[in-house]
Design an enzyme around this catalytic site. Structure first.
Site, PDB file in Angstrom:
ATOM      1  N   SER A 187      83.491  -0.811  41.545  1.00  0.00           N
ATOM      2  CA  SER A 187      82.737  -2.176  41.181  1.00  0.00           C
ATOM      3  C   SER A 187      82.405  -1.968  39.333  1.00  0.00           C
ATOM      4  CB  SER A 187      81.574  -1.691  41.645  1.00  0.00           C
ATOM      5  OG  SER A 187      80.280  -2.552  40.926  1.00  0.00           O
ATOM      6  N   LYS A 213      85.908  -4.891  42.190  1.00  0.00           N
ATOM      7  CA  LYS A 213      84.356  -5.616  42.723  1.00  0.00           C
ATOM      8  C   LYS A 213      84.244  -6.245  41.354  1.00  0.00           C
ATOM      9  CE  LYS A 213      80.111  -4.611  44.501  1.00  0.00           C
ATOM     10  NZ  LYS A 213      79.059  -3.353  45.280  1.00  0.00           N
ATOM     11  N   LYS A 215      80.813  -7.689  39.483  1.00  0.00           N
ATOM     12  CA  LYS A 215      79.473  -8.454  39.736  1.00  0.00           C
ATOM     13  C   LYS A 215      79.517  -9.756  39.048  1.00  0.00           C
ATOM     14  CE  LYS A 215      77.031  -4.919  40.730  1.00  0.00           C
ATOM     15  NZ  LYS A 215      76.283  -4.650  42.372  1.00  0.00           N
ATOM     16  N   ASP A 240      80.057  -9.490  44.159  1.00  0.00           N
ATOM     17  CA  ASP A 240      78.760  -9.051  44.523  1.00  0.00           C
ATOM     18  C   ASP A 240      77.705  -9.897  43.835  1.00  0.00           C
ATOM     19  OD1 ASP A 240      76.271  -7.814  45.100  1.00  0.00           O
ATOM     20  OD2 ASP A 240      76.883  -5.630  44.812  1.00  0.00           O
ATOM     21  N   GLU A 267      79.464 -10.068  48.318  1.00  0.00           N
ATOM     22  CA  GLU A 267      78.488  -9.616  48.851  1.00  0.00           C
ATOM     23  C   GLU A 267      77.099  -9.924  47.965  1.00  0.00           C
ATOM     24  OE1 GLU A 267      79.682  -5.628  47.447  1.00  0.00           O
ATOM     25  OE2 GLU A 267      77.656  -4.561  47.486  1.00  0.00           O
ATOM     26  N   ASP A 292      73.810  -6.437  51.525  1.00  0.00           N
ATOM     27  CA  ASP A 292      73.552  -5.213  51.459  1.00  0.00           C
ATOM     28  C   ASP A 292      72.461  -5.022  51.051  1.00  0.00           C
ATOM     29  OD1 ASP A 292      73.172  -3.474  49.394  1.00  0.00           O
ATOM     30  OD2 ASP A 292      74.612  -3.560  47.724  1.00  0.00           O
ATOM     31  N   LYS A 316      75.504   1.710  53.006  1.00  0.00           N
ATOM     32  CA  LYS A 316      75.141   2.295  51.431  1.00  0.00           C
ATOM     33  C   LYS A 316      74.198   3.559  51.887  1.00  0.00           C
ATOM     34  CE  LYS A 316      75.136  -0.705  48.151  1.00  0.00           C
ATOM     35  NZ  LYS A 316      74.733  -1.151  47.014  1.00  0.00           N
ATOM     36  N   GLY A 344      77.853   2.076  47.005  1.00  0.00           N
ATOM     37  CA  GLY A 344      77.618   2.935  46.673  1.00  0.00           C
ATOM     38  C   GLY A 344      76.443   3.086  45.597  1.00  0.00           C
TER      39      GLY A 344
HETATM   40  O1  OSB Z   1      75.294  -3.791  44.918  1.00  0.00           O
HETATM   41  O2  OSB Z   1      76.090  -2.466  45.417  1.00  0.00           O
HETATM   42  C1  OSB Z   1      75.357  -2.892  44.129  1.00  0.00           C
HETATM   43  C2  OSB Z   1      75.136  -0.537  41.786  1.00  0.00           C
HETATM   44  C3  OSB Z   1      73.717   0.222  42.143  1.00  0.00           C
HETATM   45  C4  OSB Z   1      73.585  -0.624  42.396  1.00  0.00           C
HETATM   46  C5  OSB Z   1      73.634  -1.682  43.206  1.00  0.00           C
HETATM   47  C6  OSB Z   1      75.302  -1.372  43.257  1.00  0.00           C
HETATM   48  C7  OSB Z   1      76.020  -1.179  42.771  1.00  0.00           C
HETATM   49  C8  OSB Z   1      77.648  -0.811  42.492  1.00  0.00           C
HETATM   50  C9  OSB Z   1      77.980   0.213  42.347  1.00  0.00           C
HETATM   51  O3  OSB Z   1      78.062  -1.679  43.088  1.00  0.00           O
HETATM   52  C10 OSB Z   1      78.922   1.241  43.001  1.00  0.00           C
HETATM   53  C11 OSB Z   1      79.190   2.081  42.860  1.00  0.00           C
HETATM   54  O4  OSB Z   1      80.355   2.708  42.868  1.00  0.00           O
HETATM   55  O5  OSB Z   1      77.975   3.222  43.273  1.00  0.00           O
HETATM   56 MG    MG Z   2      75.583  -4.691  46.515  1.00  0.00          MG
END
Ligand code: OSB
Ligand code: MG
Length: 425
Positions: A187, A213, A215, A240, A267, A292, A316, A344
């Site tokens: 991510s 992924k 953001k 995401d 997402e 999510d 998660k 995660g």
């Molecule tokens: O939205 O999935 C999310 C991390 C912190 C808060 C929200 C998210 C995330 C990640 C990181 O996308 C996923 C990871 O590598 O743990």
């Molecule tokens: Mg997310």
């Protein structure tokens, strides 16, 4: 979307059958399919002689510096602070869990401080007072407490780790996991420029990760997606938004434009409560939506599935409130024809190991966000550290509990605030 035909029945128990009396954590989950089925846990005997005899709860606030600052639509960080939970039984077995709440209430309402308060005032006393024999029923200790899923997840994880170590069994196999390794993606946060982002993508593909992924946020969507897709036409790519969009026509156009880039999924475009808006958007998009933040219990999942608010669920352990509810969400979503994958929360090695165990379940059809710890941290709190090899994280199916030794000395040396509670005499 049709159910994954490769997904076996998750728990092979008939509806209404009784919970086995053995404390064996491999004992199948009481009925998980069908909202109307009675939950045999409600008839669980409080068999004191079989109950796991806890002698103490400890918790540690630990900060680890990040190797690369991570920015989402809402915040930017250079270190993360998580809470590590340690349970011990009379025989000296130890179980660890991780409370991976962000410090700020931007992802969910919880923060490290609310988790610390919750564990000290409610969860630690509840887990010591509760009698449980299998980890499937550990969460009954805090069933009356609303919300606070990150805090609950740390305790649930510690109960599972402890129960599995007592039985010399891996968490992954206790859950019904079958994969020997879990395909992992990464991510990537919002970068200062598109070139910085392309450098990050290239670096992680060189490391062997097979899915990326990105953001996104209003103003950082079409351009980075077009650049990455243009450079990597065949890359498994998804985005995401962490709820940064709404149904403003400008936002809707930006989201609709993403249909052109062959994404695996989009997402959480809208706010957590906006299930109807997600359903309206899904109806006009070709790309699958994934939820999510919207889903932190089975009832919300039920509503989202009834509304066709998405087609995919990011599961998660932290957000769902533990391993038990995460496993149930997996079962429920797969049975309803949704795809699932394991996300995660930037976990340290303990929470990461729990996510890896979950991701070993056969229903997880898409690559996880559970990369090696080294993507985020130079140092891990478990040994061996969680690593991806050629884009796959090995599942320690033949090692007890979380499958990694916890570096207790390191945790104690790094800890800021600590907390200890012993059972009442
Ligand atoms: O939205 O999935 C999310 C991390 C912190 C808060 C929200 C998210 C995330 C990640 C990181 O996308 C996923 C990871 O590598 O743990
Ligand atoms: Mg997310």
């Amino acid at each position: 979307m049709s159910p994954d035909p490769a997904t076996p029945e998750p728990a092979s128990q008939k509806p209404g059958s009784q919970k086995p009396e053995s404390p064996d954590p491999t004992a199948p989950e009481p009925t998980t399919q069908g909202a109307k089925a009675p939950d045999p846990r409600s008839q669980a005997p409080t068999n004191d002689s079989a109950a796991v005899p806890l002698v103490g709860v400890e918790a540690f606030r630990v900060r680890l510096p990040l190797v690369h600052e991570f920015e989402t639509s809402s915040h930017r960080k250079s270190y993360l602070e998580h809470i590590l939970v340690r349970l011990e039984d009379t025989a000296g077995f130890v179980g660890w869990g991780e409370i991976a709440s962000p410090s700020d209430p931007f992802y969910s309402a919880e923060t490290v401080d609310t988790c610390w308060w919750m564990l000290a005032t409610h969860l630690a006393p509840a887990v010591l007072a509760h009698r449980w024999t299998t980890p499937w029923e550990a969460d009954l200790a805090w069933a009356r407490i609303r919300g606070h899923n990150f805090a609950k997840a740390g305790f649930d994880m510690a109960c599972w780790d402890l129960a599995c170590r007592r039985e010399d069994m891996s968490l992954a196999s206790a859950l019904g996991g079958t994969r020997t390794s879990a395909p992992a993606g990464v991510s990537l946060g919002i970068e200062p420029t598109v070139d910085d982002l392309l450098a990050q993508v290239s670096h992680h593909l060189d490391d062997g990760y097979r899915r990326i992924k990105l953001k996104i946020a209003p103003g950082w969507d079409t351009e980075p997606v077009r650049a990455v897709r243009g450079t990597y036409p065949d890359l498994a790519l998804q985005v995401d938004a962490n709820g940064a969009y709404d149904e403003d026509p400008v936002h809707l156009n930006a989201l609709q434009a993403l249909d052109a880039y062959d994404l695996l999924l989009i997402e959480q475009p809208f706010a957590p409560g906006a299930l109807a808006a997600h359903a309206r958007l899904q109806a006009r998009l070709d790309t699958a939506l994934c939820l999510d933040e919207s889903i932190d219990d089975l009832d919300q999942l039920d509503t989202a599935m009834a509304l066709d608010a998405a087609k995919i669920l990011n599961i998660k352990v932290s957000r769902m409130g533990g391993i038990t509810p995460a496993r149930r969400a997996h079962d429920r979503a797969v049975a309803g024809g949704w795809q699932v994958w394991c996300g995660g929360m930037h976990e340290f090695g303990i929470g990461r190991a729990a996510n890896v165990a979950l991701a070993s379940l056969p229903g997880f059809a898409l690559p996880s966000d559970v990369s090696g710890s080294d993507k985020y941290y130079t140092q891990d709190v478990v040994d061996p550290p969680i690593r991806a090899y050629d884009g796959e994280v090995p599942v320690p199916l033949d090692r007890p509990g979380l499958g990694h030794d916890v570096d207790e000395d390191l945790i104690r040396s790094l800890a800021g605030d600590t907390f200890t509670l012993r059972p009442p005499p």
